[in-house]
Enzyme design. Sequence first.
Site: not given
Length: 423
Positions: A22-23, A116, A121, A308, A402
Amino acid sequence: MEKLVIEGGRPLHGEVRISGAKNAALPLIAATLLAPGVHVLHNVPDLRDTLTILRLLESLGLTWEREGTDLKIDGSGLRYSEASYDLVKTMRASVLVLGPLLARLGRAKVSLPGGCAIGARPINFHLMGFEQLGVQCELVQGYVDAHIEGRMQGGTVYFDIPSVTGTENLLMAAALARGTTIIKNAAREPEIGNLIDMLQSMGADIEGRDSDCLTIHGVENLKAAENTIIPDRIEAGTYAIAVGAAGGKAVIQECDPSHLPSLLDKLRLAGIGVEVAGRSLEITAAKKKDTLKPVDVTTMPYPGYPTDLQAQFMALMAMSNGLSVIHETIFENRFMHVAELQRMGADIQIDGRIAMVKGLGETLLTGAQVMATDLRASSSLVIAGLAAQGRTDISRIYHLERGYEDMVGKLTGLGATVWKEDE
């Protein structure tokens, strides 16, 4: 709204295939804004977040079509430069369109991102970098309003703290800037290397891949390209930890073990068997947890232990035979899963950014009704539920969807008893 139901206590056996990251997929999809023509991406995961960024590209004038894990995106129709709050609010990575829009159109108006609630961030890293390239940036009514006359001008950008999305945004912007841009203290995650490969195949001139100093020599134009998304190291790590927690023996296929150096070391220290063979991992763990050793973890930028995978490892340590200390240095609010793990019987105490986890040893966690609070917290509850005695009901699993493709199908394939129900 659906919930996830798990009947715990079954060891995991068999094989599981890891999806594209995903990233990595999100910045590569954003990079298609940089050049007209049809871009082709392979191994694209089917996730809520990938669909969100594709809808965002649609709103900017691009078109796309998907067939299996292949994605074709036509960057020719780009004509809008505003990303609205309705599209951006569910995903922080939406900010990745800022750099490409500025590079190609000279303007961008992007809503401050959501996603989230695990920490600040801050977007100031991105804005500081753009300003070093001559961009004027303002925050107006919840939007970043950025513009520049003509092309951006190369410059030197220094990040006080390595920022993954900041590095990615600056890479994309600088690829079409005039002159040379240097990014110092750049993030080094494998997903950034995947983006650099994409940009180079589009014609970008970038030096320093896999280092913390990137040099980008701007070019006049970029072209459409074809690239493959790397395997999702966080998904691979999550399944490895799940086997360690539930017990059993499983092969994690189509992953890249070299992207998980710190996790694999921690699993071995905990007494879990780890065997690496090319693009696969074999994980072996006893069902009884009286042999699971406590291991301390401090999250760090890559190649350190990934934030993560912090919540997932905490769930594992809740079953260990001793005291472990988990120090979260990346995000200040990433312990929201602790209260839910405590509902299942975990003994965890929080002191600021440090969690002290007293493992239960031979005592089992017990199934309970719990609530997912963010993407990785939700996977920690799945891990706890797989190892717990009885039934666990996890609500708000849209967080899980997600970032994890077909988790129910993959866990079922490993022998777990897991299904979805309407709330």
